[in-house]
Design an enzyme around this catalytic site. Structure first.
Site, mmCIF file in Angstrom:
data_model
loop_
_atom_site.group_PDB
_atom_site.id
_atom_site.type_symbol
_atom_site.label_atom_id
_atom_site.label_comp_id
_atom_site.label_asym_id
_atom_site.label_seq_id
_atom_site.Cartn_x
_atom_site.Cartn_y
_atom_site.Cartn_z
ATOM 1 N N GLN A 1 -14.324 2.514 1.592
ATOM 2 C CA GLN A 1 -13.625 2.173 0.348
ATOM 3 C C GLN A 1 -13.342 3.436 -0.453
ATOM 4 O O GLN A 1 -14.238 4.270 -0.649
ATOM 5 C CB GLN A 1 -14.490 1.210 -0.485
ATOM 6 C CG GLN A 1 -13.802 0.733 -1.759
ATOM 7 C CD GLN A 1 -14.642 -0.289 -2.521
ATOM 8 O OE1 GLN A 1 -15.798 -0.555 -2.174
ATOM 9 N NE2 GLN A 1 -14.057 -0.854 -3.566
ATOM 10 N N HIS B 1 -10.259 -5.134 -3.307
ATOM 11 C CA HIS B 1 -8.909 -5.388 -2.799
ATOM 12 C C HIS B 1 -8.973 -5.831 -1.358
ATOM 13 O O HIS B 1 -9.800 -5.370 -0.575
ATOM 14 C CB HIS B 1 -8.019 -4.143 -2.921
ATOM 15 C CG HIS B 1 -8.627 -2.888 -2.391
ATOM 16 N ND1 HIS B 1 -9.571 -2.168 -3.084
ATOM 17 C CD2 HIS B 1 -8.427 -2.214 -1.225
ATOM 18 C CE1 HIS B 1 -9.926 -1.110 -2.381
ATOM 19 N NE2 HIS B 1 -9.256 -1.116 -1.230
ATOM 20 N N ASP C 1 0.853 -1.194 0.000
ATOM 21 C CA ASP C 1 0.000 0.000 0.000
ATOM 22 C C ASP C 1 0.887 1.241 0.000
ATOM 23 O O ASP C 1 1.906 1.281 0.691
ATOM 24 C CB ASP C 1 -0.907 -0.014 1.228
ATOM 25 C CG ASP C 1 -2.061 0.969 1.116
ATOM 26 O OD1 ASP C 1 -3.213 0.527 1.026
ATOM 27 O OD2 ASP C 1 -1.790 2.194 1.097
ATOM 28 N N ILE C 2 0.489 2.249 -0.770
ATOM 29 C CA ILE C 2 1.302 3.473 -0.885
ATOM 30 C C ILE C 2 1.297 4.271 0.423
ATOM 31 O O ILE C 2 2.193 5.091 0.659
ATOM 32 C CB ILE C 2 0.774 4.332 -2.072
ATOM 33 C CG1 ILE C 2 1.841 5.270 -2.600
ATOM 34 C CG2 ILE C 2 -0.487 5.095 -1.693
ATOM 35 C CD1 ILE C 2 1.468 5.934 -3.928
ATOM 36 N N ASN D 1 -12.601 -3.122 2.776
ATOM 37 C CA ASN D 1 -13.480 -1.960 2.883
ATOM 38 C C ASN D 1 -14.434 -1.971 1.693
ATOM 39 O O ASN D 1 -14.004 -2.167 0.550
ATOM 40 C CB ASN D 1 -12.653 -0.671 2.886
ATOM 41 C CG ASN D 1 -11.739 -0.565 4.091
ATOM 42 O OD1 ASN D 1 -12.072 -1.051 5.169
ATOM 43 N ND2 ASN D 1 -10.581 0.044 3.912
ATOM 44 N N HIS E 1 -6.888 -5.745 2.079
ATOM 45 C CA HIS E 1 -5.755 -5.194 2.814
ATOM 46 C C HIS E 1 -5.208 -6.310 3.693
ATOM 47 O O HIS E 1 -5.957 -6.921 4.471
ATOM 48 C CB HIS E 1 -6.186 -4.058 3.740
ATOM 49 C CG HIS E 1 -6.688 -2.821 3.053
ATOM 50 N ND1 HIS E 1 -5.905 -1.705 2.857
ATOM 51 C CD2 HIS E 1 -7.895 -2.521 2.529
ATOM 52 C CE1 HIS E 1 -6.612 -0.767 2.251
ATOM 53 N NE2 HIS E 1 -7.840 -1.234 2.047
#
Ligand code: 5GP
Ligand code: ZN
Length: 122
Positions: free
Chosen positions: A102, A108, A39-40, A95, A110
């Site tokens: 979300q 996706h 994750d960024i 989410n 996490h």
């Protein structure tokens, strides 16, 4: 019911662009169905995203026809957790929609680990 092909992409979707490689991401995992990348904006020492290559907007759009893919994503999260030595445990979060928090409308998971998680989440 007609199902979308396994190659389905949404042209304006950020994660479809990551799948296509037009937006870079460090693929720590890849197979024919999904990819995993950091994750960024990590919320834990280990924070990876596991996403299907096929565009699915959210878990709310999933049906029984997606059961095999969803199971594969969960099993992939386990594998990546092992790769990251998250032996003390980890958390998988999906989410979904506005109330679910979300922000990217491509399904996706996490995968969070490397610290103790609190409950309930915020
Ligand atoms: P959501 O809020 O939809 O559950 O999760 C979306 C996640 O995608 C966020 O945690 C956010 O930090 C991450 N994200 C957004 N844009 C990018 C990007 O360009 N690259 C990566 N690696 N992660 C991103
Ligand atoms: Zn997409």
């Amino acid at each position: 019911m007609k199902t979308k092909p396994s190659s389905f992409v949404s042209p304006d979707c950020l994660f479809c662009k990551i799948v296509a490689g037009t937006i870079p991401a460090n693929r720590v995992y890849e197979d024919e169905l999904c990819i995993g990348f950091p994750d960024i904006n990590p919320q834990a020492p280990a924070h990876l995203l596991i996403i299907p290559k096929r565009h699915i907007a959210s878990q709310a759009r999933c049906t029984a026809e997606d059961a095999a893919l969803l199971g594969h994503l969960m099993a992939t999260a386990t594998k990546v957790a092992q790769d990251y030595s998250l032996d003390g445990g980890f958390r998988v979060v999906v989410n979904t929609g506005d109330d679910g928090g979300q922000t990217v409308n491509h399904l996706h998971l996490h995968l969070l680990g490397g610290r103790h998680m609190k409950w309930p989440p915020g």
